[in-house]
Scaffold this active site. Structure first.
Site, PDB file in Angstrom:
ATOM      1  CG  PHE A 268      -1.815   1.026   1.582  1.00 30.01           C
ATOM      2  CD1 PHE A 268      -2.836   1.376   0.634  1.00 30.01           C
ATOM      3  CD2 PHE A 268      -1.220   2.073   2.146  1.00 30.01           C
ATOM      4  CE1 PHE A 268      -3.743   2.428   0.912  1.00 30.01           C
ATOM      5  CE2 PHE A 268      -2.179   3.254   2.473  1.00 30.01           C
ATOM      6  CZ  PHE A 268      -3.297   3.505   1.792  1.00 30.01           C
TER       7      PHE A 268
ATOM      8  CG  ASP B  20     -15.453 -23.633 -13.783  1.00 31.74           C
ATOM      9  OD1 ASP B  20     -15.649 -23.371 -14.832  1.00 31.74           O
ATOM     10  OD2 ASP B  20     -14.531 -24.064 -13.042  1.00 31.74           O
TER      11      ASP B  20
ATOM     12  CD1 TRP C 262     -17.194 -12.747  -7.085  1.00 25.93           C
ATOM     13  CD2 TRP C 262     -18.948 -11.885  -8.219  1.00 25.93           C
ATOM     14  NE1 TRP C 262     -16.734 -11.603  -7.530  1.00 25.93           N
ATOM     15  CE2 TRP C 262     -17.804 -11.111  -8.317  1.00 25.93           C
ATOM     16  CE3 TRP C 262     -19.814 -11.600  -8.896  1.00 25.93           C
ATOM     17  CZ2 TRP C 262     -17.681  -9.919  -9.086  1.00 25.93           C
ATOM     18  CZ3 TRP C 262     -20.125 -10.358  -9.742  1.00 25.93           C
ATOM     19  CH2 TRP C 262     -18.667  -9.793  -9.959  1.00 25.93           C
ATOM     20  CG  ASP C 263     -15.055 -19.743  -7.297  1.00 22.46           C
ATOM     21  OD1 ASP C 263     -14.480 -19.626  -6.418  1.00 22.46           O
ATOM     22  OD2 ASP C 263     -15.308 -21.164  -7.749  1.00 22.46           O
TER      23      ASP C 263
ATOM     24  CG  ASN D  86     -11.362 -20.999  -7.681  1.00 19.39           C
ATOM     25  OD1 ASN D  86     -11.602 -21.044  -6.601  1.00 19.39           O
ATOM     26  ND2 ASN D  86     -12.370 -21.061  -8.906  1.00 19.39           N
TER      27      ASN D  86
ATOM     28  CB  CYS E 221     -17.070 -19.188  -4.149  1.00 22.27           C
ATOM     29  SG  CYS E 221     -16.302 -20.556  -4.038  1.00 22.27           S
TER      30      CYS E 221
ATOM     31  N   GLY F 187     -12.242 -20.502  -3.875  1.00 23.69           N
ATOM     32  CA  GLY F 187     -11.698 -21.840  -3.432  1.00 23.69           C
ATOM     33  C   GLY F 187     -12.450 -22.312  -2.224  1.00 23.69           C
ATOM     34  N   GLY F 188     -13.719 -22.209  -2.166  1.00 21.83           N
ATOM     35  CA  GLY F 188     -14.095 -22.214  -0.900  1.00 21.83           C
ATOM     36  C   GLY F 188     -14.150 -20.785  -0.323  1.00 21.83           C
TER      37      GLY F 188
ATOM     38  CG  ASP G 195     -13.792 -10.330   3.368  1.00 24.55           C
ATOM     39  OD1 ASP G 195     -14.643  -9.800   3.362  1.00 24.55           O
ATOM     40  OD2 ASP G 195     -13.190 -11.198   2.505  1.00 24.55           O
TER      41      ASP G 195
ATOM     42  CD  GLU H 210     -26.900 -43.696  -0.439  1.00 25.20           C
ATOM     43  OE1 GLU H 210     -25.723 -43.404   0.362  1.00 25.20           O
ATOM     44  OE2 GLU H 210     -27.093 -43.812  -1.513  1.00 25.20           O
TER      45      GLU H 210
HETATM   46  C1  GLA Z   1     -13.759 -23.192  -6.621  1.00 31.19           C
HETATM   47  C2  GLA Z   1     -14.858 -23.495  -5.965  1.00 31.19           C
HETATM   48  C3  GLA Z   1     -15.699 -24.812  -6.105  1.00 31.19           C
HETATM   49  C4  GLA Z   1     -15.974 -24.848  -7.525  1.00 31.19           C
HETATM   50  C5  GLA Z   1     -14.776 -24.662  -8.398  1.00 31.19           C
HETATM   51  C6  GLA Z   1     -15.129 -24.833  -9.871  1.00 31.19           C
HETATM   52  O1  GLA Z   1     -12.697 -24.360  -6.411  1.00 31.19           O
HETATM   53  O2  GLA Z   1     -14.723 -23.507  -4.450  1.00 31.19           O
HETATM   54  O3  GLA Z   1     -16.698 -24.880  -5.478  1.00 31.19           O
HETATM   55  O4  GLA Z   1     -17.051 -23.908  -7.817  1.00 31.19           O
HETATM   56  O5  GLA Z   1     -13.994 -23.565  -8.076  1.00 31.19           O
HETATM   57  O6  GLA Z   1     -14.197 -24.583 -10.672  1.00 31.19           O
END
Ligand code: GLA
Length: 731
Positions: free
Chosen positions: A280, A367, A477-478, A480, A526, A528-529, A534, A614
């Site tokens: 910054f 995806d 909205w990812d 990654n 999202c 990568g999870g 935040d 199930e």
């Molecule tokens: C990330 C997300 C997953 C999935 C993949 C798709 O890892 O956390 O839930 O959407 O991307 O590429």
């Protein structure tokens, strides 16, 4: 009015239901921190009596007084370069290259309601719910002025903070640090709890004593990150869930942040939190102002549970926005772990058909539906439907799915571009990279320069086109990867240090535009999870996919850590297949369901591959989630065990009106010839009578809170727990 001022003594009291924060401008105009703790209604300055500490110098005006030192006394916004050698809140380089700033009191304003921050997410509240105090400070030598903002949400025991730094001088200056909060705690023996982790294992709590010097948790990844979270607790060593003093502080920011805590030479604590100064630099020309993100803090004398309740309520009611902030969330089925990239319209429709039969509300197409995207090497940026996979287009698929009575949602990763994409071939300059250097690739992808208006406009138009082309109720909205190679061709060399923050401002601006234009669309964050989990993102997206680890056992730890600050409704959580795709672990389907119900619930597997038993289990789970949903999301949440150390994870929800109690969890391992596990409930009315719905047995609240209840004998590992109590005569 939650703010009291004694003008003569320049003494300010921020008063909440149970706590009090005190500030005083002393005779030299230095803004001193006096107190943050239990409400005393008394000027606590008598506790400040400093000795002459060697090598802690004195401000010029103090003359021969060797006990007045900025290096020892508690302050509201510590300055760099003038003799406070602890962590500073603000740093600056003036035109002449010098780097001192000496902020002194100039005045104050009090207004009803809660201030907002241009371009940044912030707690919002009505005029009858919050009051704002603004204190003006000035560095006389440079005319750099700082306004410290404090909002008091009295009934929630919450205080928010933010600073505005304005260059009222005649020459440019460059900010090198602009913290949102500086919090000095002169007395006590404190520990800290921060939340660390990694991809697929986020927000694990770590509690440690403070050691002399500076301890830090931070991110330089351009996002708040999987590795550390912009939320921290400090607590006394004897502090537990239900007893003891603790302070929680949360930064509402989704970019690189820094939290530092210093235990100084005389055992005082200073916490400074804000944008990470490592990435910054911000040029302030004469007349320009810089706004810091917001920090939110709460104090509890009754342990961490109270803090969590305060933060859950604040985030749910005063941070999250839009139609879904308090509404029941759709139970969704996401195709990611069911198909990964390998799908077509028929496959997706078959999953939807089966899901509809079982009671699922919405199908989310993850995806792979756009551009050329059959693996993660290509296609990002090309937000148009891949008709080879979705024969007949998105419109036809969504029509078929909505005809089943289901809603339809879709995945985007807007901030990214693959080098193998039409977008990159057309606009290579839109990707973040430094001329003359090869950029870091991560998951084969690069970042788009979100600080550029053109990029934001392209993304807005592309997303709008998709949203308008079909009946779409939800966007995932990812994001990654981590950001590196910071550079933007739109800023001059002396402004490149602004890029990381301008990226976040660009992201927020795009999210604001989209969420305003599509108020009925549910946005789920999202990265990568939970790599950007935040309060900044929660301002736009009321739920965030909590982790790419869908293993129910691992989730108890991830969700336990997440629950210290973030409400259950914010936690995207799904039942997935076994063996689990991240760990290979096999857990019962009911266990996976109780873990996923501690969130905004859904499924992420190919339902067509399941047995009839199930499928029946899933039907019943959805009915139960709908029955308990209000209790789970609007009720108070209690951590009844510590899954980091205990052999079981058990948590409890108590409805707002106290009429219902749900205990969920799992026993990790079973063993023969042992006593059943006894769990004490919390948050009940001692004199009320509660009926355990499964067998009709009845207990007083006092009994359940003191004697507790025996968990059923575990049969097999990861044995699920579900105990539902209702208030007798309570309906
Ligand atoms: C990330 C997300 C997953 C999935 C993949 C798709 O890892 O956390 O839930 O959407 O991307 O590429």
């Amino acid at each position: 009015m939650a703010i009291k001022v004694n003008e003569k003594n320049r003494f300010f009291q921020l008063i909440t239901k149970n706590t009090e924060y005190q500030i005083k401008a002393d005779k030299f105009g230095v803004l001193k921190h006096i107190w943050y703790g239990e409400r005393t209604d008394f000027d606590m300055e008598y506790l400040q009596n400093y000795p002459d500490v060697g090598f802690s110098g004195n401000i010029y005006e103090a003359g021969n007084c060797r006990t007045y030192s900025l290096d020892t006394m508690p302050q509201e916004y510590s300055c760099q370069g003038i003799g406070d050698f602890r962590i500073s809140a603000v740093g600056i380089t003036h035109t002449d290259g010098s780097g001192a700033i000496d902020l002194r009191y100039k005045g104050y304003r009090i207004t009803k309601g809660k201030y907002s921050i241009p371009g940044l997410p912030a707690v919002y509240a009505d005029e009858n719910e919050a009051d704002t105090l603004e204190i003006d400070l000035k560095d006389t030598a440079s005319d750099i002025c700082v306004t410290l903002k404090y909002a008091v949400l009295e009934s929630l025991d919450m205080i928010t903070r933010s600073a505005v730094i304005c260059n009222k001088g005649t020459t440019a200056a460059t900010l090198t640090k602009a913290a949102s909060l500086c919090l000095d705690i002169p007395y006590g023996n404190w520990e800290w709890i921060h939340f660390h982790g990694r991809h697929t294992m986020e927000r694990l709590p770590e509690r440690a004593p403070l050691i002399h010097g500076i301890q830090e948790c931070s991110s330089t990844r351009g996002a708040s990150s999987h590795q550390q979270n912009p939320a921290v607790l400090i607590c006394e060593p004897d502090c537990t869930e239900t007893n003891g003093n603790c302070i929680g502080v949360l930064l509402m920011y989704s970019g690189s942040f820094q939290t530092q805590i210093e235990l100084d030479q005389i055992n005082q604590i200073r916490m400074v939190m804000g944008i990470n100064p490592e990435l910054f630099r911000w040029k302030l020309n004469p007349g320009e102002a810089f706004y810091t993100p917001e920090a939110v803090m709460s104090y509890s004398t009754t342990g961490m549970e109270t803090l969590s309740h305060n933060f859950h309520k604040t985030i749910r009611h005063y941070v999250c926005r839009g139609k879904y902030k308090l509404a029941e969330r759709p139970v969704l089925i996401n195709n990611w772990e069911a198909t990964y990239f390998d799908f077509d319209s028929d496959k997706i429709f078959r999953i939807a058909q089966q899901a509809a039969e079982l009671g699922v509300d919405m199908l989310v197409l993850d995806d792979g539906w756009f551009g050329k995207r059959n693996d993660d090497c290509s296609g990002l940026g090309d937000w148009f439907v891949n008709e080879k996979k979705l024969q007949g287009g998105l419109g036809s698929l969504t029509q078929k799915i909505t005809a089943l009575g289901m809603k339809f949602g879709i995945w985007f990763e807007p901030e990214m571009v693959s080098e193998d994409s039409d977008l990159y071939r057309l606009h290579p300059d839109w990707a973040i990279q430094i001329p003359g250097r090869n950029p870091m690739r991560s998951r084969y992808q690069l970042f788009l320069d979100m600080s550029r208006q053109k990029v934001q406009d392209y993304l807005y138009d592309s997303i709008v086109k998709i949203l308008d082309s079909a009946d779409i109720s939800y966007i995932k909205w990812d994001m990654n990867r981590s950001i590196s190679d910071w550079y933007t061709s739109t800023l001059s060399s002396d402004r490149q240090g602004e890029m990381a923050h301008r990226y976040v401002l660009g992201l927020y601006s795009l999210l604001e535009r989209l969420t305003t234009s599509y108020p009925d669309v549910l946005f789920e964050g999202c990265s990568g999870g939970g790599g950007r989990f935040d309060a900044g993102m929660l301002y736009y997206c009321p739920q965030i996919w909590c982790s790419d680890d869908t293993d129910a056992f691992e989730r108890t730890k991830i969700q336990y850590g997440t629950s210290f600050f973030y409400p259950i409704s914010a936690v995207g959580s799904h039942v997935s297949a076994v063996p689990n795709h991240q760990t290979g672990r096999i857990t019962p389907i009911e266990t996976r369901a109780v873990a996923a119900m501690a969130g905004s619930f859904g499924y992420e597997l190919d339902l067509n591959t399941l047995s009839d038993d199930e499928k029946q289990a899933i039907k019943s789970q959805i009915v139960r989630f709908k029955k308990y949903g209000d209790l789970i999301h609007n009720g108070l949440y209690y951590r009844l065990s510590d899954p980091m150390t205990d052999e079981f994870a058990v948590w409890e929800y108590v409805s707002e009106d106290g009429s219902e109690v749900l205990v969920h969890g799992m026993i990790f391992r079973t063993s023969p010839n042992t006593l059943q596990i006894r769990i004490r409930l919390r948050g009940l009315s001692p004199i009320a009578m509660y009926r355990l719905e499964s067998d009709g047995s009845q207990y007083t609240g006092k009994t359940l809170m003191n004697g507790g209840i025996l968990l059923p004998k575990a049969w097999g590992d990861y044995c699920p727990i579900e105990l539902h109590f209702t208030l007798v005569g309570g309906d």
